[in-house]
Scaffold this motif. Structure first.
Motif, PDB file in Angstrom:
ATOM      1  N   CYS A 161      -0.151   1.698  -6.101  1.00 27.17           N
ATOM      2  CA  CYS A 161      -0.235   1.741  -5.279  1.00 27.17           C
ATOM      3  C   CYS A 161       0.740   1.629  -3.761  1.00 27.17           C
ATOM      4  N   ALA A 170      -7.421   2.636  -6.211  1.00 23.80           N
ATOM      5  CA  ALA A 170      -7.494   0.874  -7.657  1.00 23.80           C
ATOM      6  C   ALA A 170      -7.493  -0.110  -7.050  1.00 23.80           C
ATOM      7  N   ALA A 173     -10.534  -2.607  -8.540  1.00 25.99           N
ATOM      8  CA  ALA A 173      -9.189  -3.242  -9.321  1.00 25.99           C
ATOM      9  C   ALA A 173      -8.459  -3.425  -9.844  1.00 25.99           C
TER      10      ALA A 173
END
Length: 192
Positions: A161, A170, A173
């Motif tokens: 990220c 994500a 997540a």
């Protein structure tokens, strides 16, 4: 900042880094002798490179100079201490805080209050005394303390990220992973 200016500038930060590394190692060994256990799994350390210092100053709108670096950056010297469990982190922090010749400059407990993305860690910046022929001066050393699972999470989140991407696909997540890892840690700590 020239290469020569950088090398002269970072020398006392390197000295402060070495100083605190010795202290952490002594504490870990002493802890092991007294309790037949040791809280630290491993230690990483680094000095911020010239380009990284310049980039951080530029991003934050400061002049690129050794004076700006000294005035605005507290992470030129950095240590990451990876512990087994959360209680080990607090034990190490407590032992370091008892040393009366280092001073706390800044402290952030992202374990008790995680960041919105799920990041957990304990950050503390100490002013570490460095003695020269003409006297003593304090230099900041940033210490990040994490468990192994926190370090795994932060390393993967940084890789996926943080580096170069504006939006992390994500992100949700990773929040779930952080929660799962925390629960796993707490469950494993009960076996002690």
């Amino acid at each position: 900042m020239t290469e020569e200016e950088y090398l002269c500038f970072v020398q006392p930060y390197e000295d402060a880094l070495k100083n605190i590394l010795v202290r952490v190692d002594v504490l870990n060994q002493d802890y092991r002798r007294k309790y037949q256990n040791y809280p630290i799994h491993h230690i990483q350390h680094r000095l911020k490179q010239k380009e990284s210092i310049e980039k951080k100053l530029q991003i934050n709108g400061y002049e690129i100079s050794t004076d700006s670096s000294r005035d605005y950056l507290t992470d030129i010297a950095g240590i990451r201490i990876i512990c087994y469990f959360v209680r080990d982190i607090y034990a190490v922090v407590s032992l370091l805080k008892k040393q009366n010749d280092i001073v706390i400059i800044k402290e952030s407990d992202y374990i008790r209050e995680p960041k919105a993305n799920g990041y957990r860690s304990y950050h503390i910046v100490f002013g570490v005394p460095v003695y020269h022929t003409d006297g003593m001066e304090y230099y900041p050393v940033e210490i990040q303390l994490r468990t192994m699972s926190m370090d795994l999470w932060a390393s993967m989140e940084h890789r996926i990220c943080y580096k170069g991407k504006k939006e992390c696909e994500a992100e949700d997540a990773f929040k779930d992973y952080a929660s799962d890892l925390k629960a796993m840690e707490e469950e494993m700590e009960e076996f002690l």
